[in-house]
Design a protein around this motif. Structure first.
Motif, short mmCIF file in Angstrom:
data_model
loop_
_atom_site.label_atom_id
_atom_site.label_comp_id
_atom_site.label_asym_id
_atom_site.label_seq_id
_atom_site.Cartn_x
_atom_site.Cartn_y
_atom_site.Cartn_z
N THR A 133 9.82 0.92 7.09
CA THR A 133 10.17 2.33 7.27
C THR A 133 9.14 3.03 8.13
OG1 THR A 133 9.18 2.61 5.10
CG2 THR A 133 11.58 2.78 5.22
N ILE A 134 9.65 3.95 8.95
CA ILE A 134 8.78 4.75 9.80
C ILE A 134 8.08 5.79 8.94
CG2 ILE A 134 8.79 6.42 11.70
CD1 ILE A 134 11.20 4.92 12.83
N PRO A 135 6.76 6.00 9.11
CA PRO A 135 6.07 7.00 8.31
C PRO A 135 6.70 8.38 8.48
CG PRO A 135 4.51 5.71 9.59
CD PRO A 135 5.87 5.27 10.01
N ASP A 136 6.70 9.19 7.39
CA ASP A 136 7.37 10.49 7.41
C ASP A 136 6.89 11.38 8.55
OD1 ASP A 136 8.87 9.79 5.31
OD2 ASP A 136 7.53 10.65 3.80
N ALA A 137 5.58 11.34 8.79
CA ALA A 137 5.01 12.23 9.81
C ALA A 137 5.57 11.94 11.20
CB ALA A 137 3.49 12.09 9.82
N LEU A 138 6.05 10.68 11.41
CA LEU A 138 6.52 10.29 12.74
C LEU A 138 8.03 10.09 12.77
CD1 LEU A 138 3.71 7.70 13.41
CD2 LEU A 138 3.90 9.93 14.49
N PHE B 99 0.82 -1.22 0.00
CA PHE B 99 0.00 0.00 0.00
C PHE B 99 0.85 1.27 0.00
CE2 PHE B 99 -3.23 -2.57 2.66
CZ PHE B 99 -3.65 -3.24 1.52
N GLY B 100 2.08 1.17 0.50
CA GLY B 100 2.89 2.37 0.63
C GLY B 100 2.55 3.19 1.86
N SER B 101 1.69 2.64 2.74
CA SER B 101 1.33 3.39 3.94
C SER B 101 1.24 2.46 5.12
CB SER B 101 -0.01 4.09 3.72
OG SER B 101 -0.68 4.27 4.95
N LEU B 102 1.98 2.77 6.18
CA LEU B 102 1.98 1.91 7.34
C LEU B 102 0.64 1.96 8.07
CD1 LEU B 102 3.72 -0.03 9.09
CD2 LEU B 102 4.30 1.93 10.50
N THR B 103 0.05 3.16 8.14
CA THR B 103 -1.23 3.31 8.84
C THR B 103 -2.30 2.41 8.22
OG1 THR B 103 -0.56 5.62 8.83
CG2 THR B 103 -2.65 5.10 9.89
N GLY C 277 -4.31 -4.92 8.37
CA GLY C 277 -3.68 -6.05 9.03
C GLY C 277 -4.43 -6.47 10.29
N ALA C 278 -4.90 -5.48 11.07
CA ALA C 278 -5.63 -5.80 12.30
C ALA C 278 -6.90 -6.57 11.97
CB ALA C 278 -5.95 -4.52 13.06
#
Lengths: 337, 287
Positions: free
Chosen positions: B123-128, B59-63, B69-70
């Motif tokens: 990778t950690i999301p950019d915002a964090l 997806f390109g997004s961890l969130t 996933g949950a």
């Protein structure tokens, strides 16, 4: 445990005959098998000693230990530390010392764990075994994750006289067989002694035993220490046979394997533990040796087959091979009436 | 140790403790309510981490990966409960140990077949991705604070769910007296399925949010499983509050042990457990 009767009966005549035949087969085996199989059966006999030691806890006393491999591995490590780089070390003092090291560890850990019951006992034995595992895994001085080599098999010289030579694979085979018999006889006698009966009583009803005035803590601690020592004997033999020892031998996969062996053969009579150890080790060998079919190497995924086997066994035949045979015989018996 | 360093270690230990709590809470609930000892609980942590890795690369997004996933993990938990676990609630602990040990083998091998045996990073999301500077050369990553925040929110949610909602009341009733609850018309099978799926969900979310800092590797579940056992034993089996306090205690001892007494750090947590066992063999908060 679910069964409420103590397991004190004499083994049925059929089982006795089968065991005697098995002993004859074991004694004759090296003449029929190749070197590879002789070594494999030696390893099976070592695992059988290990499984019997757990049966004293699991089958006789009703204590499910998920950390029994720690005592197995410790004695192997003891041999590795006692063996110098350039020469062999005497069997006669290292074997008792290694067994005592395992016994001492079991005594100390047992002091904490036998206070707990049921599920706590399972978790706490596992946690302490992992403590021992990480102690060896994390410290380079103790061999670290790579383990240690034992370059020489223990020597047997007594004042210049050498009664037998463990470097000879055949001698090691018969030495292990003799110890297997000795441990079996010892544990069977123990089962019949007042001590063994007290342990069986604890399994069936611990509170009643306490009410009758038995020092349950002392009995359980003694059983735990004894089981740890016998596991140490097996671990020493393992170290001597393979010449190599690593933390995996103390890991919880090993502990779970030995529980499987005891379950597979049937608990509480020691003969089942021997049968189970042979059956489990053989299965492991078969699963790891599965052929390559097309692009899929079946043997590489042995964990999947072993996992499926365990799940199916525990779902459909929770009392092992002997339990399944009993059930089958009962069904046959009622069918005839 | 100066103040900034102390603060960093303290935050690290709280973060580690809270992560352990997410796993131990599920383990202790599943035991307390259904009476099942679950060795495969660490596998759900691993499942979460691998889901986070594979979905976030997709997806390109961890969130988004964590949310999807949950849901997948909870569905997986429900299926597993229906297929296997519900038949083992009344069985011997020995059978449960073997069943869940067999499952560890199956899950590890399936993981190897589906995702391979390599170590992966998430990778950690950019915002964090930022760090909060504490002194000239010491700083604290925002992502770790975010992890602690998520854990605290979920812990509060769990507390509210169990003590304030109707479902929570039924769960407690079922844990207290299964037959009586059933006689009063509570669908206890459904409650069990929900609790099991909740445990799987918590463990896999823990794996997902830990993936960026712990990386994703084979057998990552076993070590964390043992720590959870220690937490559950210290806290008292079945007690969620005990699990929280024990998890924070284990986090503190482990983190500060590594800094102050590195040579015996690996053993300290077990010594803590031994001390608790001597004092209270059934844990600090036996239900």
């Amino acid at each position: 445990m679910s069964t409420t009767t103590a397991n004190l009966g004499v083994l049925p005549r059929g089982v006795q005959v089968a065991l005697a035949l098995g002993l004859v087969a074991l004694a004759a085996f090296p003449f029929a098998g190749t070197d590879f199989y002789t070594q494999m059966v030696t390893r099976m006999m070592i695992m059988a000693i290990f499984a019997m030691s757990l049966d004293l806890l699991q089958g006789v006393t009703g204590l499910v230990s998920l950390g029994h491999a720690a005592y197995f591995g410790l004695a192997g490590y003891a041999l590795a530390f006692l063996t110098p780089q350039g020469e062999a070390v005497s069997l006669w003092w290292t074997l008792p010392l290694a067994v005592m090291a395992s016994g001492l560890a079991a005594l100390v850990i047992g002091f904490f764990v036998v206070r707990t019951h049921g599920i706590y006992f399972i978790m706490v034995t596992m946690a302490f075994a992992q403590m021992v595992f990480y102690l060896f895994f994390d410290n380079k001085v103790l061999g670290g994750s790579d383990g240690l080599y034992i370059n020489f098999k223990p020597g047997t010289a007594l004042f210049g006289w050498v009664p037998f030579d463990l470097d000879n694979k055949l001698t090691l085979y018969y030495f292990t067989l003799a110890l297997l018999l000795g441990v079996y006889a010892f544990l069977r006698c123990l089962l019949w002694s007042p001590f063994g009966r007290a342990l069986a009583g604890i399994r069936v009803n611990e509170h009643r035993m306490r009410a009758m005035g038995y020092g349950v803590f002392g009995y359980k601690l003694t059983a735990f220490t004894l089981a740890g020592s016998v596991a140490g004997l097996a671990g020493y033999l393992w170290g001597a046979q393979t010449g190599y020892i690593n933390p995996e031998l103390m890991g919880f996969h090993m502990s779970a394997h030995v529980i499987m062996m005891v379950i597979l053969g049937g608990m509480g009579n020691f003969a089942g533990a021997i049968v189970g150890a042979f059956a489990f080790e053989y299965l492991l060998y078969v699963f790891k040796d599965l052929p390559q079919i097309g692009a899929v190497n079946l043997g590489k995924h042995w964990q999947l087959w072993m996992g499926l086997f365990i799940v199916l066994l525990v779902t459909f035949a929770p009392r092992g091979i002997l339990g399944l045979a009993n059930k089958f015989m009962k069904r046959k018996a009622t069918g005839h009436e | 140790m100066d103040l900034a360093n102390f603060l960093i270690q303290l935050l690290n230990s709280v973060q580690y403790g809270l992560l352990l709590f997410m796993l131990a809470a599920g383990l202790t609930l599943i035991f307390g309510i259904m009476g099942v000892v679950n060795l495969a609980h660490g596998s759900f942590y691993m499942l979460g981490a691998y889901l986070a890795w594979s979905l976030s690369t997709q997806f390109g997004s961890l969130t988004l990966a964590i949310l999807v996933g949950a849901v997948l993990a909870i569905v997986f938990g429900l299926a597993l409960e229906w297929l296997l676990f519900r038949h083992f609630y009344k069985r011997d602990h020995l059978d449960q140990v073997l069943l869940t040990f067999g499952l560890i083998y199956i899950f590890e091998e399936l993981r190897s077949i589906i995702w391979g045996d390599d170590v992966h990073g998430v990778t950690i999301p950019d915002a964090l991705g930022a760090s909060i500077p504490l002194t000239d050369n010491l700083s604290y990553p925002v992502y770790r604070l975010f992890m602690s925040g998520v854990c605290v929110l979920l812990a509060i949610g769990l507390y509210l769910l169990i003590s304030k909602t109707r479902l929570g009341m039924k769960i407690r009733a079922g844990a207290f007296n299964r037959d009586m609850a059933e006689a009063l018309g509570i669908n206890i099978k459904l409650i069990h399925a929900v609790v099991f799926a909740l445990g799987v969900g918590l463990a896999s979310v823990a794996g997902m949010i830990a993936a960026p800092i712990a990386s994703v590797y084979p057998n990552m579940g076993s070590q964390v499983l043992i720590m959870c056992f220690v937490v559950v034993v210290i806290g008292g089996i079945g007690s969620v509050r005990g699990a929280l306090i024990a998890a924070l205690l284990v986090g503190l001892v482990d983190t500060f042990g590594k800094v102050l007494l590195p040579s015996i750090a690996g053993m300290l947590v077990y010594m803590l457990m031994a001390a608790v066992l001597l004092w209270k063999p059934e844990g600090l908060f036996k239900q």
